[in-house]
Enzyme design. Structure first.
Site, PDB file in Angstrom:
ATOM      1  CD  GLU A  69     105.644  94.675  11.872  1.00  0.00           C
ATOM      2  OE1 GLU A  69     106.671  95.472  11.955  1.00  0.00           O
ATOM      3  OE2 GLU A  69     105.146  94.399  10.756  1.00  0.00           O
ATOM      4  CB  ILE A 115     106.685  86.938   5.758  1.00  0.00           C
ATOM      5  CG1 ILE A 115     106.599  88.504   6.175  1.00  0.00           C
ATOM      6  CG2 ILE A 115     107.779  86.710   4.821  1.00  0.00           C
ATOM      7  CD1 ILE A 115     107.732  88.814   7.346  1.00  0.00           C
ATOM      8  CG  ASP A 116     102.800  90.895   6.593  1.00  0.00           C
ATOM      9  OD1 ASP A 116     103.962  90.634   7.191  1.00  0.00           O
ATOM     10  OD2 ASP A 116     102.815  92.154   6.085  1.00  0.00           O
ATOM     11  NE  ARG A 122     113.613  76.446 -15.856  1.00  0.00           N
ATOM     12  CZ  ARG A 122     114.334  76.260 -15.127  1.00  0.00           C
ATOM     13  NH1 ARG A 122     113.870  75.264 -14.290  1.00  0.00           N
ATOM     14  NH2 ARG A 122     115.626  76.490 -14.882  1.00  0.00           N
ATOM     15  CG  HIS A 145     113.907  93.998   7.913  1.00  0.00           C
ATOM     16  ND1 HIS A 145     113.533  94.961   8.941  1.00  0.00           N
ATOM     17  CD2 HIS A 145     112.797  94.412   6.898  1.00  0.00           C
ATOM     18  CE1 HIS A 145     112.857  95.810   8.490  1.00  0.00           C
ATOM     19  NE2 HIS A 145     112.264  95.545   7.119  1.00  0.00           N
ATOM     20  CB  ILE A 146     116.147  87.788  10.981  1.00  0.00           C
ATOM     21  CG1 ILE A 146     116.908  86.472  10.784  1.00  0.00           C
ATOM     22  CG2 ILE A 146     115.188  87.512  12.058  1.00  0.00           C
ATOM     23  CD1 ILE A 146     117.901  86.347  12.157  1.00  0.00           C
TER      24      ILE A 146
HETATM   25  O1  F6P Z   1     104.752  93.167   4.470  1.00  0.00           O
HETATM   26  C1  F6P Z   1     105.854  92.375   4.997  1.00  0.00           C
HETATM   27  C2  F6P Z   1     106.557  93.201   6.040  1.00  0.00           C
HETATM   28  O2  F6P Z   1     107.756  92.490   6.455  1.00  0.00           O
HETATM   29  C3  F6P Z   1     105.805  93.608   7.249  1.00  0.00           C
HETATM   30  O3  F6P Z   1     105.599  92.669   7.993  1.00  0.00           O
HETATM   31  C4  F6P Z   1     106.489  94.795   7.806  1.00  0.00           C
HETATM   32  O4  F6P Z   1     105.684  95.496   8.400  1.00  0.00           O
HETATM   33  C5  F6P Z   1     106.817  95.525   6.687  1.00  0.00           C
HETATM   34  O5  F6P Z   1     107.052  94.466   5.708  1.00  0.00           O
HETATM   35  C6  F6P Z   1     108.207  96.065   6.666  1.00  0.00           C
HETATM   36  O6  F6P Z   1     108.502  96.598   5.637  1.00  0.00           O
HETATM   37  P1  F6P Z   1     109.945  97.471   5.306  1.00  0.00           P
HETATM   38  O7  F6P Z   1     110.586  96.186   4.466  1.00  0.00           O
HETATM   39  O8  F6P Z   1     109.557  98.471   4.548  1.00  0.00           O
HETATM   40  O9  F6P Z   1     110.634  97.683   6.517  1.00  0.00           O
END
Ligand code: F6P
Ligand code: ADP
Length: 328
Positions: free
Chosen positions: A221, A125-126, A24, A257-258
């Site tokens: 993680e 998100i990290d 935009r 991934h949620i």
């Molecule tokens: O970088 C974002 C992230 O969600 C990390 O937190 C995680 O380690 C990684 O990507 C997971 O990646 P993928 O989508 O390849 O499983």
């Protein structure tokens, strides 16, 4: 001017709001806007589509990215870069906005070195990118974790259990610390601050004796450098240790991934809009090799190189405060 935009690396809620802002703002200034599909992959294969104002309507509130995202190892090779260069020249794109994490920024810096006007917007998100207090998606992800912790707490307290909850964050503990501080975790385990697990066991046992109905232990993680497989993840390893060393009924939840999905929060939408706006402003001014950050609540710009080379640190006081707040 022809301005392209791509999203790369892990998707993050708010990326769509950033794409919308870039398009935009570009159109407002009489530029043409193009979307590059699947990050650097689309740059290599030429999956590049024109975007108009309607292409980005009704996406502000959506998680994910309409341009899709990818990890593209080929772009790290000279052959891949040559193909990308060809596509950029063929389309005569003269400005590019890269939305992604630190890996994506390295790609952006490379394009900058190849002579293409390129700027970066932090989207992950990290929240592990230097030169910005926040990256797009972090706030939404932490809120998702908080929502999950509330639910876990309901069942944990009903059964007097210890819950070990593993959250994302790659090699950094920003999500764990953010959610731990505001979600009332009894312990937070992050790669930046290894702790004595026996100490955690002692705290859990003690708090149970003193009448605490349940405990939440948040594990990033990346706590263990070498998670081998899903059942060897950091969360599982910590959970197994606590179950073995205490008498507590222990459960393990890996949120996974949620944390990457969902409608972006007010904060992420605003951050994305301000950053998208600034990115186009920079390209119009011919500024390249820069990233947009938010520092002390102000949009500021920094060399991509500086952002790449800055190791952002989890604030020690946040960890300390969490300890104080969860003391028995
Ligand atoms: O970088 C974002 C992230 O969600 C990390 O937190 C995680 O380690 C990684 O990507 C997971 O990646 P993928 O989508 O390849 O499983
Ligand atoms: P993120 O951007 O979220 O950190 P990645 O680290 O997976 O995610 O990087 C995303 C993509 O950026 C990679 O798949 C690759 O295409 C590109 N990239 C990463 N590192 C480099 C690099 N050193 N040189 C060129 N491109 C890179």
């Amino acid at each position: 001017m022809k301005i392209g935009v791509l999203t790369s690396g892990g998707d993050a809620p708010g990326m769509n709001a950033a794409i919308r802002a870039v398009v935009r703002k570009a159109l407002y200034h009489g530029c043409e806007a193009f979307g590059i599909k699947r990050g650097y992959s689309g740059l290599i294969t030429g999956e590049i589509v024109p975007l108009n104002s309607r292409s980005v309507s009704d996406i502000l509130q959506k998680g994910g990215t309409i341009l899709q995202s990818a990890r593209c190892p080929e772009f790290k090779t000279p052959e891949g870069q040559a193909k990308a260069r060809e596509q950029l020249e063929k389309l005569e794109l003269n400005g590019l906005v890269v939305i992604g994490g630190d890996g994506s920024f390295q790609g952006a810096q490379l394009l900058n070195e190849l002579g293409f006007l390129t700027v970066g917007i932090p989207g992950t998100i990290d929240n592990d990118i230097g030169c910005t207090d926040y990256s797009i998606g972090f706030d939404t992800a932490v809120n998702t974790v908080l929502d999950s912790l509330n639910k876990i707490r309901d069942t944990a307290s009903s059964h007097n259990r210890v819950y070990v909850v593993e959250v994302m964050g790659k090699n950094a503990g920003f999500i764990a610390v953010g959610a731990g501080l505001t979600g009332g975790a009894e312990a937070i385990l992050i790669p930046e601050n290894p702790v004595d697990l026996d100490e955690v066991c002692r705290k859990i046992t003690e708090s149970s004796k003193l009448g605490k109905s349940h405990c939440i232990v948040l594990v990033a993680e990346g706590y263990y450098e070498d998670p081998i497989s899903a059942d060897q993840s950091s969360g599982f390893r910590v959970g197994k240790y606590l179950a073995d060393k205490t008498d507590c009924d222990t459960r393990i939840t890996v949120l996974g991934h949620i944390q990457r999905g969902g409608t972006p929060t007010f904060f992420d939408r605003k951050l994305a809009t301000l950053m998208g706006n600034k990115a186009v402003e920079m390209l119009l001014n011919g500024e390249t090799g820069q990233m947009i950050g938010m520092v002390n609540n102000r949009i500021q710009t920094f060399p991509l190189e500086q952002a790449i080379n800055t190791k952002k640190q989890v604030e020690p006081w946040e960890l300390e405060l969490t300890g104080i707040m969860s003391s028995i």
